[in-house]
Design a protein around this motif. Structure first.
Motif, short mmCIF file in Angstrom:
data_model
loop_
_atom_site.label_atom_id
_atom_site.label_comp_id
_atom_site.label_asym_id
_atom_site.label_seq_id
_atom_site.Cartn_x
_atom_site.Cartn_y
_atom_site.Cartn_z
N GLU A 1 -2.34 3.88 0.18
CA GLU A 1 -3.28 4.20 1.26
C GLU A 1 -4.62 3.52 1.03
N LYS A 2 -5.08 3.50 -0.20
CA LYS A 2 -6.36 2.82 -0.50
C LYS A 2 -6.27 1.34 -0.16
N ILE A 3 -5.13 0.73 -0.48
CA ILE A 3 -4.96 -0.69 -0.16
C ILE A 3 -4.94 -0.89 1.34
N SER A 4 -4.24 -0.02 2.06
CA SER A 4 -4.15 -0.18 3.52
C SER A 4 -5.51 0.01 4.18
N GLN A 5 -6.38 0.83 3.56
CA GLN A 5 -7.72 1.04 4.12
C GLN A 5 -8.77 0.13 3.47
N ASN A 6 -8.31 -0.76 2.57
CA ASN A 6 -9.21 -1.71 1.92
C ASN A 6 -10.36 -1.00 1.19
N LYS A 7 -10.01 0.04 0.43
CA LYS A 7 -11.00 0.82 -0.30
C LYS A 7 -10.56 0.97 -1.76
N MET A 8 -11.52 0.93 -2.65
CA MET A 8 -11.29 1.20 -4.07
C MET A 8 -12.16 2.37 -4.49
N ASP A 9 -11.62 3.22 -5.36
CA ASP A 9 -12.47 4.27 -5.92
C ASP A 9 -13.16 3.73 -7.17
N PHE A 10 -13.98 4.57 -7.82
CA PHE A 10 -14.79 4.10 -8.95
C PHE A 10 -13.92 3.53 -10.07
N ASP A 11 -12.87 4.27 -10.43
CA ASP A 11 -12.01 3.79 -11.51
C ASP A 11 -11.27 2.52 -11.14
N ASP A 12 -10.93 2.38 -9.84
CA ASP A 12 -10.23 1.16 -9.40
C ASP A 12 -11.04 -0.09 -9.69
N LEU A 13 -12.37 0.01 -9.58
CA LEU A 13 -13.22 -1.16 -9.79
C LEU A 13 -12.96 -1.76 -11.17
N ILE A 14 -12.99 -0.90 -12.20
CA ILE A 14 -12.78 -1.39 -13.56
C ILE A 14 -11.31 -1.69 -13.81
N HIS A 15 -10.43 -0.79 -13.37
CA HIS A 15 -9.00 -0.98 -13.61
C HIS A 15 -8.50 -2.29 -12.99
N ASN A 16 -8.90 -2.57 -11.73
CA ASN A 16 -8.45 -3.79 -11.06
C ASN A 16 -9.10 -5.04 -11.66
N ALA A 17 -10.36 -4.91 -12.08
CA ALA A 17 -11.02 -6.05 -12.73
C ALA A 17 -10.29 -6.39 -14.03
N VAL A 18 -9.94 -5.38 -14.82
CA VAL A 18 -9.21 -5.60 -16.07
C VAL A 18 -7.87 -6.28 -15.78
N ARG A 19 -7.16 -5.76 -14.81
CA ARG A 19 -5.83 -6.28 -14.45
C ARG A 19 -5.89 -7.76 -14.07
N LEU A 20 -6.92 -8.13 -13.30
CA LEU A 20 -7.01 -9.51 -12.82
C LEU A 20 -7.62 -10.44 -13.87
N LEU A 21 -8.53 -9.93 -14.69
CA LEU A 21 -9.14 -10.77 -15.72
C LEU A 21 -8.11 -11.26 -16.74
#
Length: 697
Positions: A178-198
Motif C-alpha cells: 500500500e505504501k508503494i501504491s501511494q508513493n509514501k515511505m515511513d521513517f524507517d523506510d527511508l533508512i531501510h530502502n537507502a541501505v537496500r539500494l546502496l
C-alpha cells in the motif's frame, strides 16, 4: 582562507590527537563537556584544508536537525569560503537517507518515484486500520498496533500473552504494498530502502563522521556500513555515559562492537570545561568509569537540596527564586533551566510562570498532530503534491471539523469521480495552478479556506491564525531555495513530518530568546545552563519506577540523571516532595541523592522543615482570596469530609464538573470555602475553593 593552525592551537592534547589521527577508523569517547562538537568540526576542517577532501565527499551524521544546523553554521564560521550547498550530506540519518533516495538511488526499482512523500506514524496506523477493515484481517491488541508492527520488524510476531499468531504478518505485507501504491515511505523506510539500494551502488564518500554515536541503533549502523567502502574513513564521536535511548534502539555495547568490527583506534576526551568541580564530583557517582572524567574549574557552590510539600509548593518556590535570581543577581532567564522526568510535570510550573510573568519555553517537539487544523492542512497539501496518496485525500474529505465532512463511502466515490467536490477539484488542479510560480500565502485563497475552517465556530479565527502562521513559515523556507514551488513545498512537508514545526501560537508575538527553559531530562541532552533545577527527585520518579528489564532500566535511569546533573555549569539544585500527588511516587528524597557525597551538598531539607512550605501555602491562600479564585492554576486540597446526608441535596439542581484526575463528577455540597464532589469511581472528594482545578459543565 582558513589557517588550520589557528584551529589546532585551540585544542588540548587529547582533542588534537583525535583530529590528527590518520587511522581508517577512529572512535572518540568524548566525556560530557569535553568539546565533542569542537573536535568533530576540527576533524572535518583538517581533512578539508590539509587533506583536500571536499565537503561534498563527507557525510556528517547527527541525530537532530538542530545539531546538523549548528555544525554547518560553525563550519562556515571557521571557513567563510564554505557554503551550505557544499555540505549537502551534513544532516540527520533520516534526512541524509532521504537526500540519497531523491538524488541518485534508483527508487524506481522498489516501485517508488522520486516524488514520494513521507508518512508520519499516525498516517501509517491509519493506513493499517483501513487495510484491516478492507481485508477483514484478524488482528489482536489493536490499541497496541504501532508497537506490534515495530516488534515484527525486529523479528517478534507474538505479543504479550498471545499463544497463536494472528494476521499481523499479512497486514505488514499489505502495508508495504500500500505504501508503494501511494508513493509514501515511513521513517524507517527511508533508512531501510537507502541501505537496500546502496548495497548495489558503487557510491561511497571519502569520510563518514558520526555525532552522538552512543545513540545509534542497528538500522543506523546498517546505513553506515552500506555507504562505507574499503576506502571510506570513519570517525565516530560519542559518550557511553549518555546512552539514554535504549527504548528506541540505542545500544550500550555499540562502542565495543564498532571498535571490534573496524579495528578502530580509540581516543578519550577526559577534560570537562563546563561544570564546577563540585558538580562533576557529584556526577561521577553515576558513571561506570568515573576516573576518566576530569574537571578544570574551581569547586564553586555546593549542590542545594530542598524538600517541598508537593509539586505546587515546589513550583511556587522555584518561580519566586528564578525571579529573584534574574532581578537581583542579573542572571538572564535563558541561563536558567528546570528539568523533570515526565512531561506532565511542567503544567504547574507553566501556570505559576504565567502568573508571575516569567517568560518561559517548554522544550517539547511539536508535531502536526498537536494542532488539528495544521494536521488537516498538511494532509491537504500532501494530497495535492502526491497524486497517489489516496489516504491523505480521504482523510481531508472525511474530516469532521474541516473540509467537506463526507462519509467514507462518499469520499471514495468522490475520488473515483462519481461525486462532484469543489475541494477535490482544487486538489487535482493544484500542480497546474503552481506551474507559473506562486507565493505560499496564495494557497489560502486558492483553496478558499475560509469555507472549510469551521467558519461558524468560535475557533474560526484561531484556526485561521494557525494556517496563516504555517503559510508564513512555508514562505520563509521557500525563499531559501531555488527549487520549483511544487518541489520546495514537498520538501517542506517532508521536513515537517520528520522534525515537527517551530510555529508561534496564534496572536503570540515573537518569543524572546531570554526565556527560562522547562524540559524533560531526555530533552536536555546537549545543552548547558548556568543554573539548573531538577525537580521531583523522589524514588518512583527519579529514578522512574520500572517493572521489566529492571536492572537494565535502572542503569539507564542513572545515566539519565547523570545527563541532567552535567547540564549545570555553576549552580545545581535538587528538590523532592514529602507528600507527592501520585501514589506511585514515594515520599522523601530519592536514593540518588544519597549517592552524592554529603560534603558536596547544602541540604536545606534537613534544617528547613515543612513549616516554611506551610507558611508559603498560607500566603498564597490569602493572596488568592484577595484576588478571587483562579481555577485553572491551583492544585487540590483533599479534605475528604464525611458524606453529607442525602436529604440535603434531594431538591438541588444537578451540577456537573470535570477533574483532570478523577474525571466527571456531581457537586454534592459547597460553602464559602469547600466544594464537595461525588465521583463515580472515587467517591466523595472535597477541595478548597482557593485551590480548585475543576471545569464546570
Amino acid at each position: 582562507m582558513i589557517h588550520i593552525e589557528n584551529v589546532l592551537q585551540k585544542l588540548n592534547t587529547h582533542q588534537r590527537s583525535a583530529v590528527l589521527d590518520e587511522s581508517r577508523a577512529a572512535l572518540v569517547n568524548a566525556n560530557v563537556g569535553s568539546g565533542k562538537t569542537t573536535v568533530l568540526i576540527s576533524k572535518a576542517l583538517y581533512q578539508h584544508v590539509v587533506r583536500q577532501v571536499s565537503f561534498d565527499d563527507m557525510v556528517v551524521l547527527t541525530f537532530t536537525n538542530k545539531a546538523a544546523g549548528e555544525i554547518k553554521e560553525r563550519m562556515i564560521g571557521a571557513d567563510p569560503q564554505a557554503s551550505d550547498e557544499e555540505m549537502f550530506w551534513f544532516g540527520t540519518f533520516h534526512s541524509v537517507a532521504l537526500k540519497m533516495l531523491q538524488a541518485f538511488l534508483p527508487v524506481e526499482t522498489l516501485g517508488y518515484t522520486r516524488e514520494f512523500t513521507i508518512a508520519a506514524p499516525d498516517e501509517l496506523i491509519e493506513m493499517a486500520e483501513s487495510l484491516i477493515s478492507e481485508h477483514g484481517l484478524r488482528i489482536k491488541y489493536r490499541n497496541k498496533l504501532a508497537k506490534r508492527l515495530e516488534a515484527l520488524h525486529s523479528g517478534h510476531s507474538l505479543y504479550g500473552v498471545m499463544k497463536r499468531v494472528d494476521d499481523l504478518e499479512l497486514l505488514c505485507d499489505l502495508l508495504e504494498k500500500e505504501k508503494i501504491s501511494q508513493n509514501k515511505m515511513d521513517f524507517d523506510d527511508l533508512i531501510h530502502n537507502a541501505v537496500r539500494l546502496l548495497r548495489s551502488e558503487s557510491w561511497s564518500p571519502e569520510w563518514v563522521i558520526i555525532d552522538e554515536f552512543q545513540d545509534c541503533d542497528s538500522l543506523q549502523m546498517e546505513l553506515i556500513r552500506a555507504m562505507s567502502s574499503e576506502n571510506t574513513k570513519l570517525f565516530a564521536v560519542g559518550d557511553p555515559n549518555q546512552t539514554i535511548y535504549s527504548w528506541r534502539g540505542g545500544n550500550r555495547n555499540i562502542f565495543s562492537e564498532f571498535k571490534r568490527e573496524y579495528q578502530a583506534t580509540e581516543f578519550s576526551l577526559p577534560l570537562n570545561y563546563r561544570s564546577s568541580s563540585t558538580i562533576l564530583e557529584a556526577a561521577r557517582g553515576f558513571m561506570e568509569n568515573s576516573s576518566e572524567l576530569e574537571g578544570v574549574r574551581e569547586p564553586g557552590s555546593g549542590i542545594l537540596v530542598r524538600k517541598h510539600y508537593n509539586p505546587f509548593q515546589e513550583a511556587d518556590y522555584l518561580t519566586d527564586k528564578i525571579k529573584r535570581i534574574h532581578e537581583e543577581d542579573g542572571v538572564a532567564y535563558k541561563n536558567i533551566a528546570v528539568f523533570y522526568r515526565m512531561l506532565r510535570q511542567s503544567k504547574t510550573l507553566e501556570d505559576l510562570c504565567r502568573r508571575k510573568e516569567i517568560p518561559f519555553t517548554v522544550s517539547a517537539r511539536k508535531t502536526l498532530k498537536d494542532i488539528p487544523v495544521l494536521q488537516w492542512l498538511a494532509r491537504l497539501l500532501v494530497a495535492s503534491v502526491n497524486k497517489k496518496d489516496r489516504n491523505s485525500l480521504i482523510s481531508v474529505l472525511t474530516d469532521t471539523h474541516f473540509g467537506e465532512e463526507l462519509t467514507l463511502t462518499q469520499a471514495r466515490k468522490t475520488i473515483d469521480s462519481k461525486i462532484e467536490s469543489a475541494l477535490c477539484e482544487k486538489i487535482r488542479g493544484f500542480s497546474k495552478w503552481t506551474a507559473d510560480g506562486k507565493m505560499a500565502a496564495e494557497i489560502y485563497d486558492y483553496f478558499e479556506l475560509d469555507n472549510y475552517l469551521s467558519p461558524t465556530s468560535v475557533s474560526f479565527q484561531e484556526n485561521k491564525d494557525w494556517v496563516i502562521a504555517f503559510l508564513s513559515e512555508l514562505d520563509e523556507e521557500l525563499s531559501k531555495t531555488n527549487a520549483e514551488f511544487l518541489i520546495a513545498l514537498k520538501d517542506f512537508l517532508n521536513s515537517s513530518a520528520l522534525y515537527g514545526l517551530d510555529i508561534l501560537a496564534p496572536n503570540e508575538s515573537a518569543v524572546s530568546e531570554d526565556t527560562v527553559k522547562l524540559m524533560t531530562l531526555h530533552a536536555c541532552k546537549g545543552l548547558e545552563f548556568q543554573y539548573v533545577f531538577i525537580i521531583g527527585v523522589n524514588d518512583g520518579l527519579i529514578p522512574l519506577r520500572v517493572t521489566s528489564k529492571r536492572e537494565q532500566n535502572l542503569e539507564e535511569e542513572k545515566r539519565l540523571f547523570f545527563v541532567g546533573i552535567t547540564r549545570a555549569k555553576d549552580r545545581l539544585e535538587l528538590s523532592y516532595y514529602s507528600s507527592p500527588d501520585d501514589s506511585r511516587i514515594l515520599p522523601g528524597k530519592s536514593s540518588y541523592i544519597s549517592v552524592i557525597p554529603r560534603h558536596l551538598l547544602d541540604d536545606e531539607s534537613e534544617t528547613d522543615p515543612v513549616k516554611a512550605d506551610l507558611q508559603a501555602f498560607r500566603r498564597i491562600v490569602m493572596e488568592n482570596r484577595s484576588h478571587g479564585p483562579k481555577p485553572d492554576i491551583f492544585p487540590l486540597i483533599d479534605t475528604n469530609p464525611p458524606k453529607p446526608a442525602l436529604a440535603e441535596h434531594s431538591k438541588t439542581i444537578v451540577r456537573k464538573v470535570v477533574h483532570a484526575k478523577y474525571g466527571e463528577g456531581v457537586i454534592e455540597s459547597e460553602d464559602e470555602e469547600i466544594i464537595t464532589i461525588a465521583f463515580a469511581h472515587y467517591g466523595l472528594k472535597s477541595f478548597s475553593k482557593d485551590f480548585c482545578s475543576l471545569e464546570f459543565l
